[in-house]
Design an enzyme around this catalytic site. Structure first.
Site, mmCIF file in Angstrom:
data_model
loop_
_atom_site.group_PDB
_atom_site.id
_atom_site.type_symbol
_atom_site.label_atom_id
_atom_site.label_comp_id
_atom_site.label_asym_id
_atom_site.label_seq_id
_atom_site.Cartn_x
_atom_site.Cartn_y
_atom_site.Cartn_z
ATOM 1 N N ASN A 1 0.820 -1.200 0.000
ATOM 2 C CA ASN A 1 0.000 0.000 0.000
ATOM 3 C C ASN A 1 0.862 1.262 0.000
ATOM 4 O OD1 ASN A 1 -1.800 2.046 0.428
ATOM 5 N ND2 ASN A 1 -2.677 1.232 2.289
ATOM 6 N N ASP A 2 1.485 1.563 1.126
ATOM 7 C CA ASP A 2 2.255 2.798 1.254
ATOM 8 C C ASP A 2 3.309 2.956 0.161
ATOM 9 O OD1 ASP A 2 0.866 3.554 3.506
ATOM 10 O OD2 ASP A 2 2.254 2.547 4.865
ATOM 11 N N VAL A 3 3.925 1.838 -0.246
ATOM 12 C CA VAL A 3 5.017 1.931 -1.213
ATOM 13 C C VAL A 3 4.532 2.270 -2.628
ATOM 14 C CG1 VAL A 3 6.488 0.355 0.070
ATOM 15 C CG2 VAL A 3 5.019 -0.539 -1.724
ATOM 16 N N THR A 4 3.170 2.357 -2.801
ATOM 17 C CA THR A 4 2.644 2.707 -4.118
ATOM 18 C C THR A 4 1.948 4.063 -4.085
ATOM 19 O OG1 THR A 4 0.477 1.730 -3.670
ATOM 20 C CG2 THR A 4 2.156 0.282 -4.603
ATOM 21 N N ALA B 1 1.744 3.306 7.651
ATOM 22 C CA ALA B 1 2.095 4.699 7.882
ATOM 23 C C ALA B 1 0.856 5.511 8.264
ATOM 24 C CB ALA B 1 2.747 5.285 6.642
#
Lengths: 464, 102
Positions: free
Chosen positions: A392-395, A433
């Site tokens: 999620n966060d990394v995209t 995050a």
């Protein structure tokens, strides 16, 4: 065995350890590297036995403990599922830390057998070295235990903070130094024991404020600490193998922490200070207003079958759902339909460095289909479908656009550039995050709300 | 004046940090997990100290406090050595490339 000869053998085992790490530069040479490491260890242990030359009753006990520990270790190594690697490594770090503390204690209680002087009259340099080894070892131990509990889910992954936390840590840190100073002055037991006790406490307090998302950094940092602890003991024992190893492990852990911090665009200091992962209130408010497109396995299978290229983006969610094998099957199905499949792995995907790579390797994904972020990021623009599973966060494009966001500046996978995006996720909840992902609400995004494994298996069925 | 042996050990230490620095940067990111497990295993060479502690003293004093701490340290380090190397080996067995796979 003469001392000079054994010193040379220790040097040899140190060199073999260097070769063990060197072997990891490519998967092809890595297995040989590991054998070098094993050989180095066998040499070090054998030389130690030979140089002591005392094969009395004690030797039997040493052997019993060695075998007992060894069989437990071997059992764990064979039983542990690959998804549990982060916990395992954290657990192993704690053992190194505790072993360092125990060796330091024995050296303090019985300095004659280590050639360090006599009780109450230990050489100053040795005393400093063993204190440093013991203190870092103790911090590694208790810190790793907390990391283990958090990774295992026994303890909540959310950061535990309280007022004055950093001030207390600073105070305790200083008191360790003061205690070592007084210990050197009058060699009293009580200073030694309280120094160790406080170090245990520091390790505990150091890790509890750090949230789940920062675990890759924590685990690398503890790796580094365990190395410095070993080096400290190595100086005390005047043992080259231990000094070399300590330095290797210490710098290895430090580099990994650096890579992980860079992967999240966070400074090392801010990770240590902790408190990351508190839910962003603003994004929560407008979450229900925006519409999302959601689909089912059939839609996803249709979309991907008719694509010419698909990039799979795995994240921690894939590990939790144990979906890696299903993902591989899906990739196989797609390849049969003539679709080009590759995998994009973000540096901080998962709970430890390289975690996703191991899981994909376990599922028999060939490693030349798996790409690091910098090697694949430009390919998203020419890709038809990005299949995001458990990441999620990394995209999240907000890392590029919103300076207010806690993840602003984090290098992300440019999933948004591909023609369409499929998100396998259980709900719209934000990631670790605590930031909402605007990608969910885009026109070319299709949300697949389900358990990662079940959804992927459904897609496989629909592909055939 | 003769150079203190400590300085030699310090030199080894400093040089090893540099060796470690360059060697670890050359490790491919996809093998970072095995890197951690193998560093774990090799740092358990601390068992050397534990063996010295365990074997110190004569037969009568084999269960002195310092020996017992030595034995415990041997036990812990042994878990790590065997566990660390074997789990690394197990992971590395999984890394295959396309050609071998087919």
């Amino acid at each position: 065995m003469s001392e000079n000869l054994s010193a040379i053998f220790y040097l040899v085992s140190g060199v073999l350890f260097i070769l063990a790490l060197r072997g990891l530069s490519s998967p092809g040479t890595s297995r040989r590297g590991n054998l070098f490491g094993i050989l180095g260890m066998i040499i070090a242990i054998t030389v130690t036995f030979l140089s002591i030359g005392n094969f009395s009753v004690g030797f039997i006990y040493v052997f019993i403990f060695l075998l007992a520990g060894g069989s437990i270790g071997a059992l764990i190594a064979y039983k542990i599922p690959m998804t549990a690697m982060p916990e395992l490594v954290a657990g192993f770090h704690s053992l190194v830390g505790l072993a360092a503390v125990f060796v330091a204690i024995s050296a303090f209680l019985n300095p004659q057998s280590f050639n360090l002087g006599s009780p109450g009259d230990i050489k100053l340099a040795s005393l400093i070295e063993m204190s440093i080894g013991a203190a870092i070892g103790a911090i590694t131990f208790s810190g790793s235990i907390i990391a283990f509990l958090k990774l295992r889910g026994i303890m909540s992954g959310s950061p535990i903070t309280f007022k004055g936390q950093h001030f207390i840590n600073l105070l305790l840190g200083l008191s360790i130094i003061v205690l070592i100073f007084y210990l050197c002055k009058n060699q009293s037991d009580s200073f030694f024991w309280s120094m160790i006790a406080i170090s245990f406490l520091v390790g505990l307090l150091l890790i509890i404020p750090i949230g789940g998302a920062d675990m890759p950094v924590v685990i690398s940092m503890l790796n580094s600490y365990s190395g410095w602890a070993a080096a400290g003991i190595g100086f005390t024992l005047e043992n080259t193998a231990l000094i070399i190893t300590g330095a290797l492990v210490g710098s290895s852990g430090a580099i990994l922490s650096y890579i992980m911090c860079k992967g999240m665009n966070r400074s090392f200091i801010s990770v240590i200070l902790g408190g990351f992962g508190v839910t962003d209130q603003n994004s929560k408010k407008d979450k229900n207003i925006k519409p999302v497109k959601s689909g089912n396995a059939e839609d996803a299978a249709f979309l991907m079958k008719n694509a010419s290229s698909v990039i799979i983006v795995p994240g921690y969610g894939m590990a939790v759902a144990q979906a890696q094998h299903a993902v591989r099957e899906m990739a196989d199905g797609l390849k049969k339909n003539g679709v080009k499949v590759s995998y994009a792995v973000h540096p901080v995907a998962g709970r430890m460095p390289g975690h996703m790579n191991v899981l994909l390797a376990e599922a028999n994904v060939p490693y030349d289909e798996v790409f690091e972020q910098e090697n694949i990021n430009n390919d998203f623009a020419s890709t038809d479908v990005a299949f995001v599973i458990g990441a999620n966060d990394v995209t999240n494009p907000v890392a590029k656009t919103d300076p207010q966001s806690p993840i602003y500046g984090m290098p992300i996978l440019d999933v948004e550039k591909s023609k369409s995006v499929l998100f396998v996720k259980r709900s719209l909840s934000p990631g670790y995050a605590g930031v909402d992902n605007e990608l969910f609400y885009r026109d070319n995004t299709l949300m697949l709300f389900a358990d990662a494994k079940k959804m992927t298996e459904e897609i496989v069925k629909n592909l055939n | 004046m003769e150079i203190d042996p400590f300085i030699f050990r310090l030199s080894i230490f400093v040089l090893s940090i540099f060796v470690g620095y360059y060697v670890v940067w050359s490790v491919t990111p996809s093998l970072h997990t095995p890197l951690m497990s193998v560093t774990n295993a090799i740092s358990s060479v601390i068992i050397v100290g534990a063996i010295i502690a365990g074997l110190s003293g004569d037969i009568k004093s084999i269960f002195d406090t310092s020996n017992i701490f030595g034995f415990l340290a041997i036990f812990l380090a042994a878990i790590n050595i065997f566990g660390g190397f074997l789990v690394t080996q197990r992971m590395l067995q999984m890394y295959k490339n396309k050609k071998k796979n087919k």
